[in-house]
Design an enzyme around this catalytic site. Structure first.
Site, PDB file in Angstrom:
ATOM      1  CB  SER A 149      -0.952  -0.046   1.198  1.00  0.00           C
ATOM      2  OG  SER A 149      -1.922   0.964   1.140  1.00  0.00           O
ATOM      3  CG  ASP A 316      -6.443  -3.649  -3.376  1.00  0.00           C
ATOM      4  OD1 ASP A 316      -7.241  -2.734  -3.082  1.00  0.00           O
ATOM      5  OD2 ASP A 316      -5.215  -3.568  -3.183  1.00  0.00           O
ATOM      6  CG  HIS A 349      -5.770  -2.180   0.253  1.00  0.00           C
ATOM      7  ND1 HIS A 349      -4.833  -2.221  -0.759  1.00  0.00           N
ATOM      8  CD2 HIS A 349      -5.245  -1.351   1.207  1.00  0.00           C
ATOM      9  CE1 HIS A 349      -3.794  -1.470  -0.443  1.00  0.00           C
ATOM     10  NE2 HIS A 349      -4.018  -0.935   0.740  1.00  0.00           N
TER      11      HIS A 349
END
Length: 376
Positions: A149, A316, A349
């Site tokens: 991320s 995601d 995610h």
């Protein structure tokens, strides 16, 4: 074997110039290390953290059973990033609230808590600070830099800011910049915080309060985006809280998903700093290495010399696989050495934090490749 983690801190007196034009001095960075640095210092792996994580990447703290590092599934003895082979460094970024200098610390010039006066920091600023930490540890080059991320953005930025110091970059569930939708989610979360009556323009410390209501809502918004629709339906569906019937009210918590989100919000507001949330989400918004190259990502990545592993997850939707493929294409356009894995995982995610055999297998295989280059 249980990995025991020990938090450390490094002090920096020399000012660090920031992208905004401001600078910061007299700051400290919290960090942890795992494993042993080899004789020629060639086995160091830097792990960059995402929004609400810290330098506590792996292992547990002595005497604390439930204190596993946030990437403990990934890092440790015999794990994909094997600390019997690699010297792993986790560092807490400037502006965070987990040990490094941040908004709740004292400004060396005023003697008062920074609060809203803490300077805006960017991904590039964090990378520069991390480079100073490595200098302090006597590490010139990294076997790898990795992150998921926002951490993946930092790993990517390392290959652009310090191309000579990075041999491999592992970028997981990340993107070359945020979409308008992602910036919008961040802005709604920030508005929730700054409009909380207890925020006091970011100087709530002086008033002895915490803008918990805003933090709760910010976390609830964020948490929705970290999960896939499939996962939320599987875990909660339209189930009501145990022991209640529909009450036909707009105020009560009736559905299990409502209860879960409120629980996550309450927990988050007890440990996370509101100004830190504003700083980190803004750093996410600002990251865009192609900006200085007329939006051409391939031009931005032309300086990279590292070899790359990119991983994305099919469900995601916040950092969709298409965003990772943008990076892959730009790297291939520059004839870089790139491996790419797109994992069919249902978790959204958050998949980059979870134990998925295929995902962990990909990373393990890649680090075995790196290990062959490292002197034992």
């Amino acid at each position: 074997m249980t990995l025991v983690a020990v938090s450390q801190s490094m002090e920096f007196s020399e000012p660090l110039a920031l992208q905004s034009g401001a600078s910061i001095r007299g700051y400290s960075l919290a960090y942890e290390t795992y494993g042993r640095l080899n004789a020629d210092r060639s086995n160091a792996v830097l792990v960059c953290h995402a929004l609400n994580a810290s330098h506590h990447v792996a292992g547990v703290y002595a005497g604390q059973d439930k204190s596993e590092g946030w990437w403990d599934t990934m890092i440790g003895p015999g794990k994909p990033v094997d600390t019997d082979r690699f010297f792993v460094i986790g560092v807490n970024n400037l502006g965070s609230c987990f040990g490094s200098t941040g908004p709740m610390h004292i400004h060396p010039d005023t003697g008062k808590v920074y609060g809203a006066d803490f300077p805006v920091v960017t991904v590039e600023d964090w990378v520069n600070a991390q480079a100073r930490l490595l200098d302090g540890l006597g590490i010139q080059a990294l076997a790898a830099v990795m992150g998921g991320s926002l951490g993946g953005m930092q790993a990517l930025s390392w290959t652009l800011q310090y191309p000579e110091r990075v041999r491999h970059a592992v970028v997981v569930a990340s993107a070359p910049n945020l979409t308008a939708e992602n910036i919008a989610f961040n802005e709604v979360a920030r508005r929730a915080i700054v409009t909380d009556p207890d925020f006091h323009g970011g100087h709530f410390y002086q008033h002895g309060v915490i803008p918990k209501r805003g933090l709760r809502i910010a976390r609830m918004i964020g948490h929705i985006t970290y999960l896939s629709d499939d996962v939320m339906n599987e875990k909660f569906g339209r189930q009501l809280r145990e022991g209640i019937d529909l009450r036909y009210t707009t105020q009560d918590v009736e559905f299990q998903i409502e209860s879960y989100l409120r629980y996550q919000g309450d927990k988050f507001s007890d440990y996370f700093d509101a100004n830190t949330y504003l700083l980190i989400t803004r750093a996410l918004d600002y990251f865009d290495p192609a900006l200085r190259h007329n939006g051409k990502l391939a031009r931005a990545l032309a300086v990279a010399k590292a070899r790359f592993l990119l991983v994305s997850f099919t469900t995601d939707w916040r950092f969709a696989p298409a965003r990772s493929r943008e990076i892959v294409k730009a790297l291939l356009d520059n004839r870089c050495d790139v491996s790419y894995a797109e994992i069919d995982a249902p978790h959204g995610h958050d998949a980059f934090l979870l134990e998925d055999a295929r995902y962990l297998g990909v990373v393990r295989s890649y680090f075995e490749r790196i290990g062959k280059e490292v002197n034992a």
